[in-house]
Scaffold this active site. Structure first.
Site, PDB file in Angstrom:
ATOM      1  N   ASP A  14       0.812  -1.226   0.000  1.00  0.00           N
ATOM      2  CA  ASP A  14       0.000   0.000   0.000  1.00  0.00           C
ATOM      3  C   ASP A  14       0.842   1.271   0.000  1.00  0.00           C
ATOM      4  OD1 ASP A  14      -2.170  -1.771   0.305  1.00  0.00           O
ATOM      5  OD2 ASP A  14      -1.997  -1.683   2.489  1.00  0.00           O
ATOM      6  N   GLU A 194     -11.502   0.892  -2.984  1.00  0.00           N
ATOM      7  CA  GLU A 194     -10.838   1.426  -1.798  1.00  0.00           C
ATOM      8  C   GLU A 194      -9.554   2.135  -2.225  1.00  0.00           C
ATOM      9  OE1 GLU A 194     -10.270  -2.138   0.471  1.00  0.00           O
ATOM     10  OE2 GLU A 194      -8.749  -2.942  -0.887  1.00  0.00           O
TER      11      GLU A 194
END
Length: 537
Positions: A14, A194
């Site tokens: 991420d 997301e």
């Protein structure tokens, strides 16, 4: 000239990146690890130095952000890092479910920390009330307004796994949301939209998201709007990056969750996560950070001619995929390999690479620079929601040799001490020296099940412990340190390489450990000469 992906080997998922002048800074998820939110610095996008952590003090991680007994795969999720008016911001989520979770408890706390220097110190976390979901983004607009971009599950969810991106103005003075909440986009129809990021380019706003879940269907998708509050139109060529169409044999999979950065010369790049296809489509390092070049072009084939002048990002032009050896961003700056790690404990404090699973007891560890050793007090073993007595660094290669020297005190009696590969609470390969029936032994266990036990000479005090992994699997061996014969003694060989595949958000840690067999005993062991090196295939 080329560089090798991933640019951050090891469990660095991420990624979020920002540029300040000629300097690039990147932060990654850290989940249950402490220190949390690792921050790297680069001036060429391919060579990165770990300069600090956003969560580096015990006080930051007890209340309201709890890392003391956080559940596996909980903790710190998908941060965004941005720079504005002399200050660095990290906005992220802590996912924490108490062991006795009360009804109606919200496990997601979205919070902000700030610093003048990415190396730290970073501020105390400030929680943003009324912000549901995970993976927040912070966007500083040209007009001075600041926006929070979040995710949530819509009340009128059309199918299981459908998510939605929402937007609301953020008051930085009070760290609170204000004004109307705007619902921007539900993605292209994939699961779990997301990881949102908003950018402004060529007079338009661009919303980039992750879709498809963190697995083989992972992807990066983009929408655009003339105003920040929408409406957003989907890029007709979505997804802009994925590996799901490349089959199971491509060298990397699950690519997605990207963040864009523009260079001084106008060029664009994306950092994203991906999983190396080393063993059965997976690797023991979990999700790692990769780099992809990006250009912008208009969609000249749009059905609606009014939208055809919108510029859209094109990832890895010509191939559309994360390449293993793409061209260097700066041809005059070569990449320096970072797959190895060495620590002789000559500094007064641990190197920044060392990490712990959950918030550790700092009194359990002591660096002894005069003796060039790390002392670990025996404590809790690896178990669910426990801060075990270990210190580790991220595994950075599938084929490797990991070695450390263990020094036993003469009073050694009540602990199981050695080296280990820790993937999760119940997923680990552990090699320990211990006393059994008053005899000194060395044992290897996989996920808590003992695989092999060997007897050691009773007078043994110093051992070089080695775990290697090659094409045949994992091998555990030792040699008595200081002996003239220098004989390497195998304990067990050919443990299947898929035994420790990452089935989780994070990758493995190469650890030094000392687990106590008696809660009432206080015992120390020392370690020295820690080495990790990549092996050739």
């Amino acid at each position: 000239m080329s560089f090798t992906n991933p640019i951050l080997p090891g469990a660095y998922p991420d990624p979020s990146i920002c540029r300040v002048g000629d300097d690039f800074y990147m932060v990654n998820s850290s989940f249950e690890m402490f220190p949390g939110l690792p921050i790297h610095h680069s001036r060429d996008l391919v060579n990165w130095e770990l300069v600090g952590h956003g969560l580096h003090r015990k006080e930051q991680c007890i209340d309201p952000i709890c890392l003391t007994d956080v559940q596996s795969d909980g903790g710190i999720h998908a941060p965004t890092m941005r720079y504005h008016n002399g200050l660095f911001y990290i906005i992220t989520t802590n996912v924490y479910v108490p062991q006795d979770c009360p009804e109606g408890f919200n496990p997601c706390k979205n919070f902000i920390i700030t610093a003048k220097d990415p190396a730290g110190p970073w501020s105390e976390p400030q929680v943003i009330d009324g912000a549901p979901g995970i993976d927040p983004d912070i966007f500083f607009d040209d007009d001075g307004r600041v926006w929070y971009v979040g995710t949530h599950t819509p009340e009128d969810q059309a199918y299981p796994g459908q998510g939605e991106i929402w937007l609301q103005e953020l008051d930085l003075a009070t760290v609170s949301l204000k004004g109307e909440r705007h619902f921007l986009w539900r993605g292209t129809g994939g699961d779990w939209v997301e990881g949102p990021h908003i950018y402004k380019y060529n007079g338009r706003y661009y919303l980039m998201t992750a879709e498809g879940g963190t697995g083989f269907n992972h992807a990066v998708t983009v929408a655009s709007s003339a105003t920040i509050t929408g409406p957003y139109v989907s890029n007709p060529k979505n997804p802009v990056l994925t590996s799901r169409h490349l089959g199971l044999d491509y060298w990397v999979n699950s690519t997605g969750h990207g963040d864009l950065v523009q260079m001084n010369d106008g060029r664009w790049f994306m950092v994203c996560l991906g999983i190396r296809n080393d063993i059965e489509g997976r690797s023991n390092m979990g999700r790692e950070t990769h780099l992809v070049p990006v250009t912008w072009e208009a969609d000249h084939y749009g059905i609606d001619e009014n939208k055809s002048d919108i510029l859209w990002p094109v990832c890895a032009p010509g191939t559309g995929r994360v390449e293993q050896e793409p061209a260097l961003p700066f041809p005059d700056r070569t990449q320096i390999a970072t797959d190895s790690f060495t620590d002789n404990f000559t500094q007064a404090t641990l190197k920044k690479d060392w990490t712990f699973r959950r918030l550790p007891d700092t009194t359990s560890f002591q660096v002894l620079p005069d003796q060039q050793r790390l002392r670990i007090r025996s404590g809790k073993p690896v178990n669910e929601r426990v801060s075990a007595s270990l210190a580790g660094f991220r595994q950075k290669s599938s084929l490797f040799a990991f070695q450390a020297t263990l020094h036993l005190p003469e009073t050694f009696q009540h602990s199981e001490s050695g080296i280990s590969l820790i993937q999760k609470d119940h997923h680990h390969l552990v090699m320990s020296v211990l006393k059994k029936d008053n005899d000194l032994k060395i044992a290897v266990s996989l996920n808590g099940e003992e695989l092999s036990v060997s007897e050691l000479p009773p007078e043994t005090r110093n051992l070089d412990l080695v775990i290697t992994c090659d094409e045949r699997g994992y091998h555990c061996s030792y040699r008595v340190s200081g002996e003239s014969s220098n004989e390497v003694i195998d304990i067990i060989n050919n443990i299947p390489a898929n035994s420790l595949l990452s089935r989780y958000y994070t990758g493995a840690l190469c650890c030094l450990h000392s687990f106590s067999k008696s809660e009432s005993s206080i015992e120390y062991v020392d370690f020295s000469e820690v080495h990790f090196r990549q092996l050739s295939a």
